[in-house]
Each structure stands twice: as structure tokens, then as C-alpha cells.
Motif scaffolding. Structure first.
Motif, PDB file in Angstrom:
ATOM      1  N   LEU A 174       0.809  -1.206   0.000  1.00 33.01           N
ATOM      2  CA  LEU A 174       0.000   0.000   0.000  1.00 33.01           C
ATOM      3  C   LEU A 174       0.844   1.258   0.000  1.00 33.01           C
ATOM      4  O   LEU A 174       0.379   2.309  -0.401  1.00 33.01           O
ATOM      5  N   SER A 175       2.083   1.167   0.442  1.00 37.36           N
ATOM      6  CA  SER A 175       2.927   2.353   0.433  1.00 37.36           C
ATOM      7  C   SER A 175       3.498   2.537  -0.970  1.00 37.36           C
ATOM      8  O   SER A 175       3.532   1.628  -1.768  1.00 37.36           O
ATOM      9  N   GLY A 176       3.929   3.741  -1.266  1.00 34.68           N
ATOM     10  CA  GLY A 176       4.463   3.999  -2.593  1.00 34.68           C
ATOM     11  C   GLY A 176       3.326   4.172  -3.574  1.00 34.68           C
ATOM     12  O   GLY A 176       2.361   4.859  -3.318  1.00 34.68           O
ATOM     13  N   HIS A 177       3.421   3.525  -4.730  1.00 29.32           N
ATOM     14  CA  HIS A 177       2.384   3.622  -5.741  1.00 29.32           C
ATOM     15  C   HIS A 177       1.219   2.730  -5.371  1.00 29.32           C
ATOM     16  O   HIS A 177       1.396   1.561  -5.084  1.00 29.32           O
TER      17      HIS A 177
ATOM     18  N   LYS B 226      -4.013   4.108  17.279  1.00 31.11           N
ATOM     19  CA  LYS B 226      -4.312   3.943  18.696  1.00 31.11           C
ATOM     20  C   LYS B 226      -3.118   4.449  19.478  1.00 31.11           C
ATOM     21  O   LYS B 226      -1.977   4.071  19.195  1.00 31.11           O
ATOM     22  N   ASP B 227      -3.386   5.312  20.445  1.00 31.50           N
ATOM     23  CA  ASP B 227      -2.333   5.915  21.265  1.00 31.50           C
ATOM     24  C   ASP B 227      -1.263   6.566  20.387  1.00 31.50           C
ATOM     25  O   ASP B 227      -0.066   6.458  20.648  1.00 31.50           O
ATOM     26  N   GLY B 228      -1.702   7.210  19.289  1.00 36.23           N
ATOM     27  CA  GLY B 228      -0.791   7.920  18.404  1.00 36.23           C
ATOM     28  C   GLY B 228      -0.019   7.053  17.423  1.00 36.23           C
ATOM     29  O   GLY B 228       0.772   7.567  16.645  1.00 36.23           O
ATOM     30  N   ARG B 229      -0.262   5.750  17.439  1.00 38.22           N
ATOM     31  CA  ARG B 229       0.489   4.831  16.574  1.00 38.22           C
ATOM     32  C   ARG B 229      -0.455   4.228  15.541  1.00 38.22           C
ATOM     33  O   ARG B 229      -1.552   3.793  15.868  1.00 38.22           O
ATOM     34  N   GLU B 230      -0.035   4.224  14.272  1.00 33.23           N
ATOM     35  CA  GLU B 230      -0.859   3.602  13.234  1.00 33.23           C
ATOM     36  C   GLU B 230      -0.925   2.101  13.472  1.00 33.23           C
ATOM     37  O   GLU B 230       0.092   1.452  13.696  1.00 33.23           O
ATOM     38  N   VAL B 231      -2.139   1.550  13.450  1.00 33.42           N
ATOM     39  CA  VAL B 231      -2.319   0.118  13.675  1.00 33.42           C
ATOM     40  C   VAL B 231      -2.872  -0.602  12.454  1.00 33.42           C
ATOM     41  O   VAL B 231      -2.694  -1.811  12.323  1.00 33.42           O
TER      42      VAL B 231
ATOM     43  N   GLU C 248      -3.208  -3.342   5.599  1.00 31.40           N
ATOM     44  CA  GLU C 248      -1.910  -3.364   6.278  1.00 31.40           C
ATOM     45  C   GLU C 248      -2.217  -3.327   7.765  1.00 31.40           C
ATOM     46  O   GLU C 248      -3.014  -2.496   8.205  1.00 31.40           O
ATOM     47  N   VAL C 249      -1.598  -4.208   8.517  1.00 30.46           N
ATOM     48  CA  VAL C 249      -1.806  -4.254   9.955  1.00 30.46           C
ATOM     49  C   VAL C 249      -0.446  -4.163  10.636  1.00 30.46           C
ATOM     50  O   VAL C 249       0.485  -4.887  10.276  1.00 30.46           O
ATOM     51  N   TYR C 250      -0.344  -3.275  11.612  1.00 23.74           N
ATOM     52  CA  TYR C 250       0.894  -3.056  12.361  1.00 23.74           C
ATOM     53  C   TYR C 250       0.696  -3.610  13.768  1.00 23.74           C
ATOM     54  O   TYR C 250       0.260  -2.885  14.665  1.00 23.74           O
ATOM     55  N   PRO C 251       0.989  -4.893  13.989  1.00 20.90           N
ATOM     56  CA  PRO C 251       0.752  -5.484  15.315  1.00 20.90           C
ATOM     57  C   PRO C 251       1.683  -4.895  16.374  1.00 20.90           C
ATOM     58  O   PRO C 251       2.854  -4.622  16.093  1.00 20.90           O
ATOM     59  N   PRO C 252       1.180  -4.696  17.589  1.00 23.23           N
ATOM     60  CA  PRO C 252       2.047  -4.186  18.654  1.00 23.23           C
ATOM     61  C   PRO C 252       3.096  -5.228  19.017  1.00 23.23           C
ATOM     62  O   PRO C 252       2.804  -6.420  19.052  1.00 23.23           O
ATOM     63  N   GLY C 253       4.299  -4.774  19.237  1.00 25.92           N
ATOM     64  CA  GLY C 253       5.370  -5.672  19.664  1.00 25.92           C
ATOM     65  C   GLY C 253       5.859  -6.624  18.592  1.00 25.92           C
ATOM     66  O   GLY C 253       6.547  -7.588  18.899  1.00 25.92           O
ATOM     67  N   ALA C 254       5.510  -6.367  17.310  1.00 26.87           N
ATOM     68  CA  ALA C 254       5.971  -7.257  16.235  1.00 26.87           C
ATOM     69  C   ALA C 254       7.483  -7.134  16.083  1.00 26.87           C
ATOM     70  O   ALA C 254       8.063  -6.075  16.315  1.00 26.87           O
ATOM     71  N   ALA C 255       8.110  -8.233  15.688  1.00 24.21           N
ATOM     72  CA  ALA C 255       9.563  -8.261  15.546  1.00 24.21           C
ATOM     73  C   ALA C 255      10.048  -7.310  14.462  1.00 24.21           C
ATOM     74  O   ALA C 255      11.086  -6.683  14.598  1.00 24.21           O
TER      75      ALA C 255
ATOM     76  N   ALA D 206       9.478  -3.930  11.819  1.00 21.82           N
ATOM     77  CA  ALA D 206       8.781  -2.643  11.813  1.00 21.82           C
ATOM     78  C   ALA D 206       7.719  -2.593  10.726  1.00 21.82           C
ATOM     79  O   ALA D 206       6.856  -1.743  10.759  1.00 21.82           O
ATOM     80  N   GLY D 207       7.795  -3.498   9.771  1.00 25.93           N
ATOM     81  CA  GLY D 207       6.853  -3.490   8.661  1.00 25.93           C
ATOM     82  C   GLY D 207       5.523  -4.123   9.020  1.00 25.93           C
ATOM     83  O   GLY D 207       5.398  -4.860   9.990  1.00 25.93           O
ATOM     84  N   PRO D 208       4.508  -3.819   8.215  1.00 29.84           N
ATOM     85  CA  PRO D 208       3.180  -4.350   8.482  1.00 29.84           C
ATOM     86  C   PRO D 208       3.006  -5.776   7.959  1.00 29.84           C
ATOM     87  O   PRO D 208       3.760  -6.228   7.106  1.00 29.84           O
ATOM     88  N   THR D 209       1.992  -6.452   8.490  1.00 32.02           N
ATOM     89  CA  THR D 209       1.540  -7.694   7.870  1.00 32.02           C
ATOM     90  C   THR D 209       0.462  -7.293   6.873  1.00 32.02           C
ATOM     91  O   THR D 209      -0.167  -6.243   7.009  1.00 32.02           O
ATOM     92  N   ARG D 210       0.245  -8.103   5.860  1.00 28.60           N
ATOM     93  CA  ARG D 210      -0.724  -7.787   4.818  1.00 28.60           C
ATOM     94  C   ARG D 210      -1.695  -8.946   4.629  1.00 28.60           C
ATOM     95  O   ARG D 210      -1.533  -9.742   3.722  1.00 28.60           O
ATOM     96  N   PRO D 211      -2.697  -9.034   5.505  1.00 34.01           N
ATOM     97  CA  PRO D 211      -3.702 -10.075   5.303  1.00 34.01           C
ATOM     98  C   PRO D 211      -4.515  -9.760   4.053  1.00 34.01           C
ATOM     99  O   PRO D 211      -4.613  -8.611   3.649  1.00 34.01           O
ATOM    100  N   GLY D 212      -5.074 -10.788   3.438  1.00 38.15           N
ATOM    101  CA  GLY D 212      -5.867 -10.576   2.225  1.00 38.15           C
ATOM    102  C   GLY D 212      -4.990 -10.636   0.994  1.00 38.15           C
ATOM    103  O   GLY D 212      -3.942 -11.262   1.039  1.00 38.15           O
TER     104      GLY D 212
END
Length: 109
Positions: free
Chosen positions: A20-23, A41-46, A63-70, A72-78
Motif C-alpha cells: 500500500l505504500s508507494g504507488h 491507537k495511542d498515536g500509533r498507526e495500527v 496493512e496491519v501493524y501489530p504491537p510488539g511485532a519483531a 517494523a513493517g506491516p503484515t498484509r492479510p488478504g
């Protein structure tokens, strides 16, 4: 609701969506982006949800940004493929309501 390529009503398979980032994937594959929703949530994109209309189907990319993920990048379900833009919009509306219930601030962009 069916995930792209699954179930009897999933419709034609599409090439994998670009990040989703970029083009936007819509610009690269001939679709038209209908809308995007950004949850914080709490100022952080989730999460980020985008709906892309291809005419014969509509795809929701996430794009999902799980808390505490190893990483920094998001997971992309779907991606999640729907027969109409209305069905995709209903899916995103329910997801947004759930995110709001969990305390997220959701913005249209």
C-alpha cells in the motif's frame, strides 16, 4: 466475504497486490481506489484499509501493524475480493466499527 481466490464465489484471481505504500496497487493494475481508512491507537498507526474497484469486482487491501511485532513493517492479510463495491464497503465499515470499539481513532484519507 471471501479471501481472493478462495471459495466458490471468489471470482477471477488477480495478480498479487502491491504494498500500500508507494504507488497504489490501483494505479499499477488498472483499478480505481475508492477510499482508504487509517486506524491509530495511542498515536500509533495500527491498520490501513483500502478499497480498489476493478469494475467487475472490488478488492480490499489491508496493512496491519501489530504491537510488539519483531519487524517494523506491516503484515498484509488478504487481499479480500468482493463482487461489488457495496460489499467491500460493508466489510470495511464493519472492520472500522471493530477498530473503534477497540479504542482506535479511524480517519478517512
Amino acid at each position: 466475504m471471501t479471501k481472493s481466490g478462495s471459495g466458490p464465489d471468489a471470482g477471477p484471481l488477480r495478480p498479487p497486490s502491491s504494498p500500500l505504500s508507494g504507488h497504489p496497487a490501483a494505479a499499477l493494475s488498472g483499478g480505481r481506489e475508492l477510499f482508504a481508512r487509517h486506524a491509530r491507537k495511542d498515536g500509533r498507526e495500527v491498520a490501513v484499509l483500502k478499497a480498489i474497484d476493478y469494475g467487475d469486482s472490488c478488492v480490499v487491501e489491508a496493512e496491519v501493524y501489530p504491537p510488539g511485532a519483531a519487524s517494523a513493517g506491516p503484515t498484509r492479510p488478504g487481499p479480500y475480493t468482493f463482487g461489488t463495491a457495496g460489499e467491500a464497503t460493508a466489510f470495511v465499515t464493519e472492520a472500522v466499527e471493530a477498530l473503534m470499539y477497540l479504542g482506535c481513532d479511524v480517519q478517512a484519507q
